[in-house]
Design a protein around this motif. Structure first.
Motif, PDB file in Angstrom:
ATOM      1  N   SER A   1       0.907  -1.230   0.168  1.00 16.84           N
ATOM      2  CA  SER A   1       0.037  -0.121  -0.241  1.00 16.84           C
ATOM      3  C   SER A   1       0.994   1.187   0.053  1.00 16.84           C
ATOM      4  N   ASP A   2       1.523   1.611   0.907  1.00 16.38           N
ATOM      5  CA  ASP A   2       2.470   2.824   1.107  1.00 16.38           C
ATOM      6  C   ASP A   2       3.920   2.322   0.823  1.00 16.38           C
ATOM      7  N   LEU A   3       4.431   1.330   0.996  1.00 16.39           N
ATOM      8  CA  LEU A   3       6.013   1.012   0.830  1.00 16.39           C
ATOM      9  C   LEU A   3       6.115  -0.343   0.435  1.00 16.39           C
ATOM     10  N   PHE A   4       6.196  -0.620  -0.841  1.00 15.46           N
ATOM     11  CA  PHE A   4       6.569  -2.094  -1.314  1.00 15.46           C
ATOM     12  C   PHE A   4       8.005  -2.063  -1.688  1.00 15.46           C
ATOM     13  N   ALA A   5       8.694  -3.041  -1.341  1.00 17.60           N
ATOM     14  CA  ALA A   5       9.993  -3.148  -2.021  1.00 17.60           C
ATOM     15  C   ALA A   5      10.660  -4.619  -1.737  1.00 17.60           C
ATOM     16  N   ILE A   6      11.429  -5.149  -2.392  1.00 21.04           N
ATOM     17  CA  ILE A   6      12.061  -6.441  -2.277  1.00 21.04           C
ATOM     18  C   ILE A   6      13.435  -6.481  -2.028  1.00 21.04           C
ATOM     19  N   ASP A   7      14.210  -5.325  -2.330  1.00 22.84           N
ATOM     20  CA  ASP A   7      15.662  -5.110  -1.936  1.00 22.84           C
ATOM     21  C   ASP A   7      16.100  -3.768  -1.821  1.00 22.84           C
ATOM     22  N   ALA A   8      17.294  -3.644  -1.184  1.00 28.97           N
ATOM     23  CA  ALA A   8      18.030  -2.453  -0.941  1.00 28.97           C
ATOM     24  C   ALA A   8      19.183  -2.164  -1.867  1.00 28.97           C
ATOM     25  N   GLU A   9      19.428  -0.957  -2.413  1.00 20.47           N
ATOM     26  CA  GLU A   9      20.867  -0.749  -3.411  1.00 20.47           C
ATOM     27  C   GLU A   9      21.288   0.518  -3.302  1.00 20.47           C
ATOM     28  N   TYR A  10      22.429   0.728  -3.706  1.00 20.30           N
ATOM     29  CA  TYR A  10      23.068   1.857  -3.694  1.00 20.30           C
ATOM     30  C   TYR A  10      23.213   2.554  -2.499  1.00 20.30           C
ATOM     31  N   PHE A  11      23.906   1.849  -1.586  1.00 19.87           N
ATOM     32  CA  PHE A  11      24.143   2.499  -0.061  1.00 19.87           C
ATOM     33  C   PHE A  11      25.341   3.621  -0.315  1.00 19.87           C
ATOM     34  N   LYS A  12      25.185   4.524   0.316  1.00 18.86           N
ATOM     35  CA  LYS A  12      25.939   5.763   0.306  1.00 18.86           C
ATOM     36  C   LYS A  12      25.920   6.377   1.723  1.00 18.86           C
ATOM     37  N   TRP A  13      27.002   6.724   2.282  1.00 22.67           N
ATOM     38  CA  TRP A  13      27.311   7.222   3.587  1.00 22.67           C
ATOM     39  C   TRP A  13      27.477   8.628   3.589  1.00 22.67           C
ATOM     40  N   SER A  14      26.740   9.260   4.702  1.00 22.72           N
ATOM     41  CA  SER A  14      26.783  10.773   5.025  1.00 22.72           C
ATOM     42  C   SER A  14      28.297  11.007   5.201  1.00 22.72           C
ATOM     43  N   PRO A  15      28.588  12.436   5.077  1.00 15.60           N
ATOM     44  CA  PRO A  15      29.965  12.773   5.361  1.00 15.60           C
ATOM     45  C   PRO A  15      30.442  12.488   6.735  1.00 15.60           C
ATOM     46  N   ASP A  16      29.384  12.516   7.560  1.00 14.29           N
ATOM     47  CA  ASP A  16      30.212  12.384   9.134  1.00 14.29           C
ATOM     48  C   ASP A  16      29.909  10.894   9.488  1.00 14.29           C
ATOM     49  N   GLY A  17      29.374  10.004   8.536  1.00 13.65           N
ATOM     50  CA  GLY A  17      29.452   8.434   8.866  1.00 13.65           C
ATOM     51  C   GLY A  17      28.099   8.120   9.604  1.00 13.65           C
ATOM     52  N   LYS A  18      27.148   9.094  10.047  1.00 12.40           N
ATOM     53  CA  LYS A  18      26.160   8.935  11.069  1.00 12.40           C
ATOM     54  C   LYS A  18      24.801   8.299  10.303  1.00 12.40           C
ATOM     55  N   TRP A  19      24.860   8.422   8.906  1.00 12.77           N
ATOM     56  CA  TRP A  19      23.844   8.135   8.272  1.00 12.77           C
ATOM     57  C   TRP A  19      24.151   7.265   7.061  1.00 12.77           C
ATOM     58  N   VAL A  20      23.156   6.450   6.345  1.00 10.82           N
ATOM     59  CA  VAL A  20      23.441   5.793   5.082  1.00 10.82           C
ATOM     60  C   VAL A  20      22.220   5.762   4.533  1.00 10.82           C
TER      61      VAL A  20
END
Length: 404
Positions: A193-212
């Motif tokens: 309904s609001d979030l359908f996914a079967i995979d996660a791709e293209y991981f990228k880190w924030s400049p301080d490494g606290k978020w991806v």
């Protein structure tokens, strides 16, 4: 008198440091006529012959370039490494079939995904050679900023009750297929309904490494039209949905200094409309701010500094609805995200388009083509207000720059 001499020497030293920095030559790996080349300053060197090379990637210190090479049909493609000190290419193992490889952010260790098996290279005589298995069932991966672990996704399975959630894992580099060392990192609860996914791709880190950041992708046909850009905190607790966008890793860029995420928002697989440059503050408190004027589309982006982004912009084409997809003749614009001021940066000739902006220090480069996506030139400006000049002629794709 002594004070004057001291001040003069200080000024000369200061001026020299600025000039030396400004004159640091660009260094890039690129593909021309299917071969791997190197350009440093004004010197071009061909590194391969008689093969079809793709996707050059620099090691952290610039000594090595990983790339894939094979025959014209795309078969018999293997992972190669070019050693710039010994000036030779070599196979790190007899045969490595992969298109997904990434250098460690802290060392000359190369990780790659081959058929769902995550591997890392060992070291022999000071360079990557051989490999060790790390984990099975891997869909996509990225190094953690510390170079000691990976964030890993595993594609969901379709059960009689529906699709499983999307699972992310934290995997130490030395896991060696030991499942006891591999820990669940986060589970993305999905539905239709609001979030359908079967995979996660293209991981990228924030400049301080606290978020991806990463892209949650649904089944293949749907993924061509819409995917969900998301972020997750580095300790695997705070998950946030940022917006909808297409399946394009280049359209997701973190600010070089702030936890701000720029992306091209909008659904629909065709580039003729509904493609907008947007910037989100992370963690997300408010809706991402869009900067694309009405009647236009933005089809690529890059950060110039913490306050300005560069986009590739064209007029939208809502009239098209069938037949060959029209070429979108993009030019580069610079946008000040603080003031909202926007101005045109490049001026290609008729039937030319500018794409793939890249920033190296204060230098801006881009790929100029006539719509033949595997043939064009690389142009550059040494500063945001400087004149443009031809830097690389007759290349297949935008180059990959080495920059510390």
């Amino acid at each position: 008198m002594a004070i004057r001499i001291f001040l003069l020497l200080l000024f000369m030293g200061f001026s020299f440091s600025i000039d030396a920095s400004a004159e640091t030559p660009l260094k890039a790996a690129f593909i021309r006529d299917h071969q791997l080349w190197l350009k440093e300053g004004d010197k071009e060197t061909q590194l391969t012959k008689g093969t079809y090379a793709y996707n050059p990637q620099w090691s952290k210190d610039g000594q090595f370039i990983a790339y894939t090479a094979g025959d014209k049909s795309g078969d018999n493609t293997n992972l190669f490494i070019y050693d710039s000190e010994k000036k030779e290419s070599y196979l790190p193992y007899i045969s490595i079939q992969t298109s997904d490889y990434k250098w460690s952010p802290t060392s000359n260790q190369l990780a790659y995904n081959s058929g769902g098996v995550l591997n890392v290279t060992k070291t022999k005589n000071g360079r990557p050679h051989g490999f060790e298995n790390v984990a099975l069932g891997v869909s996509d991966f990225e190094w953690f900023p510390n170079g000691k672990e990976f964030i890993v996704s595993s594609e969901s399975n379709l059960l009689p009750t529906g699709w499983e959630p999307v699972h992310l894992f934290k995997v130490p580099v030395d896991a060696n297929l030991d499942t006891n060392k591999i820990k669940p990192f986060y589970t993305v609860q999905t539905n239709t309904s609001d979030l359908f996914a079967i995979d996660a791709e293209y991981f990228k880190w924030s400049p301080d490494g606290k978020w991806v950041s990463f892209l949650l992708t649904p089944t293949a046909s749907w993924a061509n039209d819409s995917n969900t850009l998301s972020v997750l905190s580095s300790i695997g607790e705070n998950f946030q949905v940022i917006g909808k966008m297409l399946w394009n890793a280049r359209w997701i860029k973190w600010s070089p200094t702030k936890n701000q995420l720029a992306f091209i928002s909008g659904e629909g697989r065709f580039y003729v409309e509904n493609k907008n440059a947007a910037v989100a503050d992370i963690p997300l408190m408010n809706k991402p701010k869009e900067y694309t004027p009405k009647g236009y589309v933005d089809l690529d982006l890059e950060w110039f500094n913490q306050d300005e982004i560069i986009v590739a912009r064209a007029k939208e084409n809502k009239k098209w609805n069938e037949g060959p997809v029209p070429t979108m003749f993009t030019v580069l614009y610079v946008i000040n995200i603080q003031t909202g001021e926007q101005r045109q940066l490049t001026f290609p000739k008729n039937k030319q388009l500018d794409i793939s902006p890249q920033v190296v220090g204060s230098t801006i480069t881009w790929f100029r083509t006539t719509g033949m996506w595997n043939k064009g030139d690389v142009w550059a400006k040494d500063s945001i207000n400087g004149p443009e000049h031809l830097w690389l002629k007759n290349v297949d794709f935008a180059p990959t720059f080495f920059y510390k």
